[in-house]
Design an enzyme around this catalytic site. Structure first.
Site, mmCIF file in Angstrom:
data_model
loop_
_atom_site.group_PDB
_atom_site.id
_atom_site.type_symbol
_atom_site.label_atom_id
_atom_site.label_comp_id
_atom_site.label_asym_id
_atom_site.label_seq_id
_atom_site.Cartn_x
_atom_site.Cartn_y
_atom_site.Cartn_z
ATOM 1 C CB CYS A 1 -0.989 -0.031 1.168
ATOM 2 S SG CYS A 1 -2.417 1.052 0.932
ATOM 3 C CG HIS B 1 -3.762 -3.387 3.510
ATOM 4 N ND1 HIS B 1 -2.605 -3.015 4.153
ATOM 5 C CD2 HIS B 1 -4.308 -2.254 3.008
ATOM 6 C CE1 HIS B 1 -2.462 -1.714 4.067
ATOM 7 N NE2 HIS B 1 -3.471 -1.216 3.366
#
Length: 500
Positions: free
Chosen positions: A336, A436
Protein backbone atom coordinates in the site's frame (compact mmCIF):
# COMPACT_ATOMS: atom_id res chain seq x y z
CA UNK A 1 -32.69 -17.11 23.99
CA UNK A 2 -33.52 -14.51 26.60
CA UNK A 3 -32.92 -10.92 25.54
CA UNK A 4 -29.79 -9.51 27.18
CA UNK A 5 -29.16 -5.85 27.87
CA UNK A 6 -26.46 -4.26 25.72
CA UNK A 7 -23.13 -4.38 27.55
CA UNK A 8 -20.41 -1.72 27.26
CA UNK A 9 -16.78 -2.27 28.20
CA UNK A 10 -15.50 1.18 29.06
CA UNK A 11 -12.01 2.06 30.22
CA UNK A 12 -10.07 3.97 32.83
CA UNK A 13 -7.72 4.89 29.97
CA UNK A 14 -6.43 3.90 26.55
CA UNK A 15 -4.89 0.47 25.97
CA UNK A 16 -6.36 -1.08 29.12
CA UNK A 17 -7.69 -4.04 27.12
CA UNK A 18 -11.26 -3.03 26.24
CA UNK A 19 -11.01 -4.44 22.72
CA UNK A 20 -9.64 -7.78 23.88
CA UNK A 21 -12.30 -8.13 26.60
CA UNK A 22 -15.03 -7.26 24.08
CA UNK A 23 -13.60 -9.82 21.63
CA UNK A 24 -13.59 -12.48 24.35
CA UNK A 25 -17.21 -11.77 25.28
CA UNK A 26 -18.30 -11.91 21.65
CA UNK A 27 -16.95 -15.45 21.48
CA UNK A 28 -18.28 -16.43 24.93
CA UNK A 29 -21.81 -15.29 24.06
CA UNK A 30 -21.67 -17.34 20.84
CA UNK A 31 -20.51 -20.37 22.81
CA UNK A 32 -23.43 -19.86 25.18
CA UNK A 33 -25.96 -19.85 22.37
CA UNK A 34 -26.49 -16.12 21.83
CA UNK A 35 -26.12 -14.13 18.60
CA UNK A 36 -23.92 -11.15 19.55
CA UNK A 37 -22.52 -8.29 17.51
CA UNK A 38 -19.79 -5.76 18.37
CA UNK A 39 -20.33 -2.01 18.37
CA UNK A 40 -17.98 0.92 18.81
CA UNK A 41 -19.62 4.22 17.92
CA UNK A 42 -16.35 6.02 17.27
CA UNK A 43 -12.93 4.53 16.76
CA UNK A 44 -9.60 6.28 16.26
CA UNK A 45 -7.17 3.88 14.63
CA UNK A 46 -4.87 3.43 11.66
CA UNK A 47 -5.76 -0.26 11.45
CA UNK A 48 -8.85 -0.59 9.30
CA UNK A 49 -10.60 -3.21 7.21
CA UNK A 50 -12.79 -3.41 4.11
CA UNK A 51 -16.27 -4.85 4.68
CA UNK A 52 -17.79 -7.31 2.16
CA UNK A 53 -19.70 -4.40 0.58
CA UNK A 54 -16.54 -2.35 0.06
CA UNK A 55 -16.76 0.05 3.00
CA UNK A 56 -14.25 0.82 5.77
CA UNK A 57 -14.36 0.14 9.51
CA UNK A 58 -11.89 -0.17 12.35
CA UNK A 59 -9.98 -3.45 12.27
CA UNK A 60 -10.83 -4.18 15.92
CA UNK A 61 -14.56 -4.38 15.17
CA UNK A 62 -13.86 -6.66 12.19
CA UNK A 63 -11.93 -8.94 14.56
CA UNK A 64 -14.76 -8.86 17.10
CA UNK A 65 -17.28 -9.71 14.38
CA UNK A 66 -15.08 -12.63 13.39
CA UNK A 67 -15.05 -13.80 17.02
CA UNK A 68 -18.85 -13.50 17.01
CA UNK A 69 -19.05 -15.62 13.85
CA UNK A 70 -20.71 -12.93 11.71
CA UNK A 71 -19.82 -10.74 8.74
CA UNK A 72 -18.58 -7.27 9.68
CA UNK A 73 -20.50 -4.16 8.66
CA UNK A 74 -20.16 -0.41 9.10
CA UNK A 75 -22.95 -0.43 11.67
CA UNK A 76 -20.42 -2.00 14.04
CA UNK A 77 -18.17 1.06 13.76
CA UNK A 78 -20.10 3.88 12.07
CA UNK A 79 -17.51 6.56 12.82
CA UNK A 80 -13.78 5.99 12.20
CA UNK A 81 -11.04 8.59 12.62
CA UNK A 82 -7.71 7.88 10.93
CA UNK A 83 -4.96 10.27 12.08
CA UNK A 84 -3.05 11.69 9.12
CA UNK A 85 -0.86 14.05 11.18
CA UNK A 86 -0.43 15.16 14.77
CA UNK A 87 -3.30 17.62 14.33
CA UNK A 88 -5.69 16.21 11.71
CA UNK A 89 -7.64 13.03 11.01
CA UNK A 90 -9.53 11.60 8.09
CA UNK A 91 -13.18 11.24 9.11
CA UNK A 92 -15.00 8.14 7.83
CA UNK A 93 -18.75 7.95 8.39
CA UNK A 94 -20.69 4.79 7.61
CA UNK A 95 -17.66 3.46 5.77
CA UNK A 96 -17.03 6.46 3.50
CA UNK A 97 -14.63 9.40 3.76
CA UNK A 98 -16.43 12.68 4.50
CA UNK A 99 -13.30 14.83 4.85
CA UNK A 100 -10.32 15.75 7.01
CA UNK A 101 -10.70 17.66 10.25
CA UNK A 102 -8.48 19.01 12.98
CA UNK A 103 -9.18 17.98 16.56
CA UNK A 104 -10.60 21.43 17.31
CA UNK A 105 -12.96 21.17 14.34
CA UNK A 106 -14.11 17.67 15.18
CA UNK A 107 -14.75 18.26 18.88
CA UNK A 108 -16.71 21.48 18.40
CA UNK A 109 -20.33 21.30 19.55
CA UNK A 110 -21.73 22.57 16.28
CA UNK A 111 -22.35 19.64 13.96
CA UNK A 112 -21.97 16.96 16.61
CA UNK A 113 -25.72 16.24 16.52
CA UNK A 114 -25.46 14.89 12.97
CA UNK A 115 -22.74 12.45 13.93
CA UNK A 116 -24.60 11.46 17.07
CA UNK A 117 -27.71 10.73 15.02
CA UNK A 118 -25.68 8.56 12.63
CA UNK A 119 -24.14 6.42 15.37
CA UNK A 120 -27.50 6.04 17.10
CA UNK A 121 -29.10 4.85 13.87
CA UNK A 122 -26.29 2.32 13.36
CA UNK A 123 -26.81 0.98 16.87
CA UNK A 124 -30.56 0.71 16.30
CA UNK A 125 -30.04 -1.36 13.15
CA UNK A 126 -27.68 -3.74 14.95
CA UNK A 127 -29.90 -4.15 18.00
CA UNK A 128 -32.79 -5.26 15.80
CA UNK A 129 -30.75 -8.21 14.51
CA UNK A 130 -28.40 -9.28 17.29
CA UNK A 131 -28.50 -10.23 20.96
CA UNK A 132 -26.59 -8.93 22.83
CA UNK A 133 -24.76 -5.88 21.48
CA UNK A 134 -21.21 -5.92 22.86
CA UNK A 135 -20.21 -2.27 23.02
CA UNK A 136 -16.76 -0.79 23.45
CA UNK A 137 -15.87 2.63 24.80
CA UNK A 138 -12.86 4.68 23.76
CA UNK A 139 -9.96 5.91 25.87
CA UNK A 140 -10.97 7.06 29.33
CA UNK A 141 -14.55 7.67 30.48
CA UNK A 142 -13.30 10.60 32.58
CA UNK A 143 -12.24 13.13 29.94
CA UNK A 144 -14.47 15.82 31.40
CA UNK A 145 -13.40 18.47 28.88
CA UNK A 146 -14.75 16.31 26.04
CA UNK A 147 -17.95 15.17 27.73
CA UNK A 148 -20.25 17.47 25.76
CA UNK A 149 -19.04 16.01 22.46
CA UNK A 150 -18.54 12.40 23.58
CA UNK A 151 -20.23 10.01 21.13
CA UNK A 152 -18.77 6.72 22.26
CA UNK A 153 -18.60 6.32 26.05
CA UNK A 154 -21.32 6.92 28.67
CA UNK A 155 -23.52 9.14 26.49
CA UNK A 156 -23.73 6.23 24.03
CA UNK A 157 -24.37 3.82 26.92
CA UNK A 158 -27.25 6.03 28.07
CA UNK A 159 -28.79 6.01 24.60
CA UNK A 160 -28.44 2.22 24.34
CA UNK A 161 -29.57 1.71 27.94
CA UNK A 162 -26.46 -0.44 28.32
CA UNK A 163 -24.88 -1.88 31.43
CA UNK A 164 -21.33 -0.57 31.74
CA UNK A 165 -18.36 -2.61 32.94
CA UNK A 166 -15.27 -0.57 33.77
CA UNK A 167 -11.95 -2.08 32.61
CA UNK A 168 -8.65 -1.08 34.20
CA UNK A 169 -5.06 -2.15 33.49
CA UNK A 170 -3.31 -3.10 36.72
CA UNK A 171 0.01 -3.61 34.93
CA UNK A 172 0.52 0.12 34.48
CA UNK A 173 -0.05 0.84 38.21
CA UNK A 174 -2.46 3.13 40.02
CA UNK A 175 -5.41 0.77 39.67
CA UNK A 176 -7.23 1.95 42.82
CA UNK A 177 -7.03 5.62 41.90
CA UNK A 178 -7.94 5.04 38.27
CA UNK A 179 -10.98 2.88 39.05
CA UNK A 180 -12.30 4.91 41.98
CA UNK A 181 -11.58 8.23 40.27
CA UNK A 182 -13.20 7.17 36.99
CA UNK A 183 -16.41 6.29 38.84
CA UNK A 184 -16.37 9.24 41.24
CA UNK A 185 -16.04 11.75 38.39
CA UNK A 186 -19.32 10.65 36.77
CA UNK A 187 -22.66 12.26 37.52
CA UNK A 188 -25.18 10.24 39.53
CA UNK A 189 -27.02 8.78 36.53
CA UNK A 190 -23.82 7.50 34.91
CA UNK A 191 -22.41 6.15 38.17
CA UNK A 192 -25.53 3.99 38.54
CA UNK A 193 -25.01 2.67 35.02
CA UNK A 194 -21.55 1.28 35.89
CA UNK A 195 -22.42 -2.21 37.18
CA UNK A 196 -19.04 -3.87 37.57
CA UNK A 197 -15.25 -3.69 37.36
CA UNK A 198 -12.72 -5.85 35.50
CA UNK A 199 -9.07 -5.70 36.50
CA UNK A 200 -7.02 -6.61 33.44
CA UNK A 201 -3.41 -7.67 32.73
CA UNK A 202 -2.63 -9.01 36.22
CA UNK A 203 0.82 -10.58 36.65
CA UNK A 204 1.61 -13.02 39.44
CA UNK A 205 -0.52 -14.84 41.99
CA UNK A 206 -4.12 -13.58 41.83
CA UNK A 207 -4.67 -14.66 45.44
CA UNK A 208 -2.40 -11.80 46.47
CA UNK A 209 -4.99 -9.35 45.13
CA UNK A 210 -7.97 -10.73 47.03
CA UNK A 211 -7.70 -7.88 49.57
CA UNK A 212 -7.46 -5.46 46.65
CA UNK A 213 -10.73 -6.74 45.25
CA UNK A 214 -12.48 -6.21 48.58
CA UNK A 215 -11.02 -2.70 48.93
CA UNK A 216 -12.27 -1.73 45.45
CA UNK A 217 -15.72 -3.14 46.10
CA UNK A 218 -15.96 -1.30 49.42
CA UNK A 219 -14.80 1.96 47.84
CA UNK A 220 -16.87 1.82 44.67
CA UNK A 221 -19.97 -0.06 45.96
CA UNK A 222 -20.04 -2.29 42.86
CA UNK A 223 -18.63 -5.79 42.30
CA UNK A 224 -15.32 -6.74 40.76
CA UNK A 225 -16.39 -9.22 38.10
CA UNK A 226 -12.93 -10.61 37.55
CA UNK A 227 -9.18 -10.23 37.62
CA UNK A 228 -7.85 -11.28 34.22
CA UNK A 229 -4.23 -12.51 34.10
CA UNK A 230 -1.80 -11.13 31.56
CA UNK A 231 -1.21 -13.50 28.65
CA UNK A 232 1.34 -13.85 25.85
CA UNK A 233 0.46 -17.21 24.34
CA UNK A 234 -2.88 -16.19 22.81
CA UNK A 235 -2.62 -14.32 19.54
CA UNK A 236 -5.35 -11.76 18.89
CA UNK A 237 -4.90 -8.82 16.53
CA UNK A 238 -4.07 -5.65 18.46
CA UNK A 239 -5.93 -2.40 17.85
CA UNK A 240 -3.22 0.12 18.80
CA UNK A 241 0.36 0.46 17.59
CA UNK A 242 1.60 0.71 21.19
CA UNK A 243 1.81 -3.09 21.03
CA UNK A 244 4.76 -2.75 18.66
CA UNK A 245 6.96 -1.66 21.57
CA UNK A 246 6.60 -5.18 23.00
CA UNK A 247 7.65 -6.95 19.81
CA UNK A 248 11.06 -8.30 18.78
CA UNK A 249 13.27 -5.42 17.70
CA UNK A 250 16.42 -7.11 16.37
CA UNK A 251 17.70 -9.81 14.03
CA UNK A 252 18.20 -13.42 15.05
CA UNK A 253 20.54 -16.16 13.81
CA UNK A 254 19.03 -19.28 12.32
CA UNK A 255 15.84 -17.58 11.15
CA UNK A 256 14.68 -15.74 8.05
CA UNK A 257 15.03 -12.17 9.33
CA UNK A 258 12.25 -9.88 8.15
CA UNK A 259 12.42 -6.19 9.07
CA UNK A 260 9.25 -4.12 8.89
CA UNK A 261 10.15 -0.45 8.56
CA UNK A 262 8.80 1.46 11.55
CA UNK A 263 6.93 4.42 10.04
CA UNK A 264 5.53 7.40 11.92
CA UNK A 265 2.13 6.92 10.27
CA UNK A 266 2.17 3.13 9.96
CA UNK A 267 -1.21 1.66 9.04
CA UNK A 268 -2.48 -1.92 9.20
CA UNK A 269 0.45 -3.48 11.03
CA UNK A 270 -1.88 -6.48 11.42
CA UNK A 271 -0.66 -7.43 7.92
CA UNK A 272 2.22 -9.22 9.62
CA UNK A 273 0.42 -11.32 12.23
CA UNK A 274 0.73 -14.61 10.36
CA UNK A 275 4.40 -13.99 9.57
CA UNK A 276 5.05 -13.47 13.28
CA UNK A 277 3.65 -16.94 14.01
CA UNK A 278 5.74 -18.68 11.34
CA UNK A 279 8.44 -20.74 13.06
CA UNK A 280 10.84 -20.12 10.17
CA UNK A 281 10.71 -16.35 10.59
CA UNK A 282 12.05 -13.69 12.96
CA UNK A 283 10.04 -10.56 12.25
CA UNK A 284 10.95 -7.26 13.87
CA UNK A 285 10.02 -3.59 13.53
CA UNK A 286 12.83 -1.08 13.19
CA UNK A 287 14.03 2.19 11.70
CA UNK A 288 17.58 1.48 12.85
CA UNK A 289 19.78 1.29 9.76
CA UNK A 290 22.09 -1.31 11.33
CA UNK A 291 19.20 -3.66 12.06
CA UNK A 292 17.73 -3.09 8.61
CA UNK A 293 21.07 -4.11 7.10
CA UNK A 294 20.82 -7.52 8.82
CA UNK A 295 17.44 -8.37 7.29
CA UNK A 296 16.94 -10.92 4.53
CA UNK A 297 13.58 -9.37 3.66
CA UNK A 298 12.51 -5.77 4.24
CA UNK A 299 8.85 -4.76 4.19
CA UNK A 300 7.74 -1.15 3.83
CA UNK A 301 4.24 -1.21 5.36
CA UNK A 302 1.12 0.83 4.79
CA UNK A 303 1.04 4.51 5.75
CA UNK A 304 -1.68 7.07 6.40
CA UNK A 305 0.66 9.80 5.12
CA UNK A 306 2.96 8.44 2.44
CA UNK A 307 4.66 11.73 1.58
CA UNK A 308 5.43 12.64 5.18
CA UNK A 309 6.75 9.14 5.89
CA UNK A 310 9.09 9.03 2.88
CA UNK A 311 10.38 12.47 3.84
CA UNK A 312 11.12 11.08 7.31
CA UNK A 313 12.87 8.03 5.82
CA UNK A 314 15.25 10.33 4.01
CA UNK A 315 15.95 12.32 7.18
CA UNK A 316 16.71 9.28 9.35
CA UNK A 317 18.85 7.44 6.80
CA UNK A 318 16.43 4.56 6.20
CA UNK A 319 15.91 5.48 2.53
CA UNK A 320 19.64 5.12 1.87
CA UNK A 321 19.68 1.85 3.83
CA UNK A 322 16.87 0.48 1.67
CA UNK A 323 18.71 1.33 -1.54
CA UNK A 324 21.87 -0.30 -0.20
CA UNK A 325 19.94 -3.40 0.85
CA UNK A 326 18.51 -3.68 -2.66
CA UNK A 327 21.98 -3.49 -4.18
CA UNK A 328 23.22 -6.17 -1.80
CA UNK A 329 20.46 -8.63 -2.69
CA UNK A 330 17.84 -8.30 0.05
CA UNK A 331 14.18 -8.73 -0.87
CA UNK A 332 12.10 -5.57 -0.58
CA UNK A 333 8.31 -5.68 -0.49
CA UNK A 334 6.09 -2.60 -0.29
CA UNK A 335 2.46 -2.81 0.79
CA UNK A 336 0.00 0.00 0.00
CA UNK A 337 1.75 3.21 1.13
CA UNK A 338 5.03 1.28 1.09
CA UNK A 339 4.34 0.34 -2.54
CA UNK A 340 3.75 4.02 -3.35
CA UNK A 341 7.09 4.96 -1.71
CA UNK A 342 8.98 2.42 -3.82
CA UNK A 343 8.12 4.22 -7.06
CA UNK A 344 9.90 7.14 -8.77
CA UNK A 345 7.42 9.92 -7.95
CA UNK A 346 4.43 10.64 -5.74
CA UNK A 347 2.09 13.46 -6.80
CA UNK A 348 -0.52 15.10 -4.58
CA UNK A 349 -1.93 17.95 -6.70
CA UNK A 350 -5.11 18.30 -4.60
CA UNK A 351 -3.36 18.35 -1.23
CA UNK A 352 -4.91 15.08 -0.04
CA UNK A 353 -2.03 14.47 2.39
CA UNK A 354 -0.86 18.04 2.98
CA UNK A 355 0.81 21.00 1.33
CA UNK A 356 3.57 19.13 -0.56
CA UNK A 357 2.39 18.62 -4.14
CA UNK A 358 5.08 16.13 -5.21
CA UNK A 359 7.88 14.07 -3.72
CA UNK A 360 10.46 11.76 -5.31
CA UNK A 361 10.03 8.14 -4.30
CA UNK A 362 12.76 5.62 -3.59
CA UNK A 363 13.09 4.75 -7.26
CA UNK A 364 13.04 1.01 -6.58
CA UNK A 365 10.12 0.51 -8.98
CA UNK A 366 9.44 2.24 -12.34
CA UNK A 367 6.07 3.54 -11.16
CA UNK A 368 4.36 6.83 -10.36
CA UNK A 369 1.57 7.49 -7.86
CA UNK A 370 -1.04 10.24 -7.91
CA UNK A 371 -3.09 10.83 -4.77
CA UNK A 372 -6.81 11.32 -5.31
CA UNK A 373 -9.83 12.05 -3.17
CA UNK A 374 -11.64 8.85 -4.14
CA UNK A 375 -10.83 6.04 -1.72
CA UNK A 376 -10.77 2.42 -2.82
CA UNK A 377 -12.01 -0.02 -0.16
CA UNK A 378 -12.54 -3.55 -1.44
CA UNK A 379 -12.13 -7.12 -0.36
CA UNK A 380 -10.06 -8.95 -2.95
CA UNK A 381 -9.65 -12.44 -4.36
CA UNK A 382 -6.58 -12.83 -6.54
CA UNK A 383 -3.90 -15.01 -8.04
CA UNK A 384 -0.33 -13.84 -7.56
CA UNK A 385 2.48 -13.96 -10.12
CA UNK A 386 0.20 -15.66 -12.62
CA UNK A 387 -0.16 -18.64 -10.30
CA UNK A 388 -3.21 -20.66 -11.33
CA UNK A 389 -3.51 -22.52 -8.06
CA UNK A 390 -5.96 -21.71 -5.26
CA UNK A 391 -7.09 -18.13 -5.04
CA UNK A 392 -5.65 -15.89 -2.34
CA UNK A 393 -7.56 -13.25 -0.38
CA UNK A 394 -6.82 -9.75 0.86
CA UNK A 395 -8.28 -6.27 0.79
CA UNK A 396 -7.57 -2.80 -0.58
CA UNK A 397 -7.75 0.48 1.36
CA UNK A 398 -5.99 3.35 -0.41
CA UNK A 399 -6.48 6.78 -1.96
CA UNK A 400 -3.69 6.77 -4.54
CA UNK A 401 -3.45 5.38 -8.07
CA UNK A 402 -0.13 3.83 -9.09
CA UNK A 403 0.83 3.18 -12.71
CA UNK A 404 4.01 2.18 -14.57
CA UNK A 405 6.10 5.10 -15.81
CA UNK A 406 5.69 6.05 -19.45
CA UNK A 407 7.23 3.42 -21.69
CA UNK A 408 7.26 0.76 -18.96
CA UNK A 409 5.26 -2.40 -19.50
CA UNK A 410 3.02 -3.62 -16.66
CA UNK A 411 4.51 -6.29 -14.43
CA UNK A 412 1.74 -7.06 -11.93
CA UNK A 413 2.19 -8.97 -8.70
CA UNK A 414 -1.41 -10.17 -8.74
CA UNK A 415 -4.40 -10.51 -11.03
CA UNK A 416 -7.63 -9.74 -9.21
CA UNK A 417 -10.86 -11.65 -9.70
CA UNK A 418 -12.41 -8.66 -11.49
CA UNK A 419 -9.55 -8.64 -13.99
CA UNK A 420 -7.63 -5.69 -12.56
CA UNK A 421 -3.86 -5.90 -12.27
CA UNK A 422 -2.32 -5.09 -8.92
CA UNK A 423 1.16 -3.99 -8.00
CA UNK A 424 4.47 -4.05 -9.81
CA UNK A 425 7.28 -6.57 -9.74
CA UNK A 426 10.74 -5.43 -10.82
CA UNK A 427 12.05 -8.94 -10.12
CA UNK A 428 11.43 -11.65 -7.53
CA UNK A 429 13.25 -9.60 -4.88
CA UNK A 430 11.69 -6.18 -5.48
CA UNK A 431 7.94 -5.77 -5.63
CA UNK A 432 5.01 -3.70 -4.39
CA UNK A 433 1.29 -4.30 -3.97
CA UNK A 434 -1.82 -2.50 -2.75
CA UNK A 435 -3.14 -5.74 -1.21
CA UNK A 436 -3.36 -5.70 2.55
CA UNK A 437 -3.65 -9.26 3.81
CA UNK A 438 -1.46 -10.69 1.05
CA UNK A 439 0.72 -12.06 3.85
CA UNK A 440 -2.27 -13.88 5.34
CA UNK A 441 -1.84 -16.38 2.50
CA UNK A 442 0.68 -19.09 3.31
CA UNK A 443 1.19 -19.74 -0.41
CA UNK A 444 2.53 -16.20 -0.82
CA UNK A 445 4.64 -16.44 2.36
CA UNK A 446 6.23 -19.66 1.09
CA UNK A 447 7.12 -17.93 -2.16
CA UNK A 448 8.49 -14.84 -0.39
CA UNK A 449 10.77 -16.63 2.07
CA UNK A 450 11.54 -19.59 -0.19
CA UNK A 451 14.95 -18.25 -1.31
CA UNK A 452 16.08 -18.09 2.35
CA UNK A 453 14.91 -21.47 3.69
CA UNK A 454 14.26 -25.01 2.51
CA UNK A 455 11.68 -25.62 5.24
CA UNK A 456 8.00 -25.95 4.44
CA UNK A 457 5.33 -23.94 6.24
CA UNK A 458 4.41 -25.07 9.74
CA UNK A 459 1.12 -26.98 9.79
CA UNK A 460 -0.29 -24.71 12.48
CA UNK A 461 -0.16 -21.71 10.16
CA UNK A 462 -1.26 -23.41 6.94
CA UNK A 463 -4.87 -22.48 7.60
CA UNK A 464 -4.84 -18.99 9.07
CA UNK A 465 -8.62 -18.91 9.45
CA UNK A 466 -8.51 -22.08 11.58
CA UNK A 467 -5.58 -20.68 13.55
CA UNK A 468 -7.55 -17.52 14.36
CA UNK A 469 -10.62 -19.51 15.37
CA UNK A 470 -8.47 -21.46 17.81
CA UNK A 471 -7.13 -18.22 19.28
CA UNK A 472 -10.65 -16.84 19.84
CA UNK A 473 -11.57 -20.01 21.69
CA UNK A 474 -8.40 -19.84 23.80
CA UNK A 475 -9.16 -16.20 24.64
CA UNK A 476 -12.74 -17.02 25.58
CA UNK A 477 -11.56 -19.88 27.82
CA UNK A 478 -9.00 -17.62 29.50
CA UNK A 479 -11.47 -14.81 30.21
CA UNK A 480 -14.34 -17.14 31.18
CA UNK A 481 -12.07 -18.86 33.74
CA UNK A 482 -11.41 -15.57 35.53
CA UNK A 483 -14.71 -13.74 35.01
CA UNK A 484 -17.85 -14.19 37.09
CA UNK A 485 -20.12 -15.04 34.17
CA UNK A 486 -23.20 -15.90 36.30
CA UNK A 487 -23.00 -12.43 37.85
CA UNK A 488 -22.50 -10.81 34.44
CA UNK A 489 -25.58 -12.60 33.08
CA UNK A 490 -27.52 -11.52 36.17
CA UNK A 491 -26.56 -7.90 35.51
CA UNK A 492 -27.54 -8.20 31.84
CA UNK A 493 -30.98 -9.63 32.60
CA UNK A 494 -31.99 -7.77 35.76
CA UNK A 495 -35.13 -5.65 35.61
CA UNK A 496 -33.91 -2.11 35.01
CA UNK A 497 -36.68 -0.51 37.06
CA UNK A 498 -35.56 -2.39 40.18
CA UNK A 499 -31.84 -2.11 39.54
CA UNK A 500 -30.66 0.85 41.55
Amino acid sequence: MKKLHPIMFAGTGSDVGKSIIATALCRIFVQDGYHPAPFKAQNMALNSYATPDGLEIGRAQAVQAEAAGIQCSTDMNPLLLKPSSDMTSQVILNGKVIGNQSASQYFRKRGIAELQSAVHEAFNRLSEKYNPIVMEGAGSISELNLKDTDLVNLPMARYADADVILVSDIDRGGVFASVYGSIALQDEEDRKRIKGIIINKFRGDIKLFEDGVKILEDLCKIPVLGVIPYFKDIHIEAEDSVILAEKQLSSMKGKVNIAVILLRHMANFTDFNLLEQDERVNLYYSNNVDEIKKADIIIIPGSKNTIDDIYELRKNGVAQALLRARREGATILGICGGYQMMGKMIYDPDGIEGSIVSMPGLGLLPTETTMSGEKITKQAHFKFLGNNADKCTGYEIHMGRTVPCEGTAPSPVAILEDGRKDGFMADDRCLGTYLHGILDNIRFIDWLIGPYTDKHSASETENYAAFKEKQYDLLADHVRKHLNMPLLYSIMTKDKENND
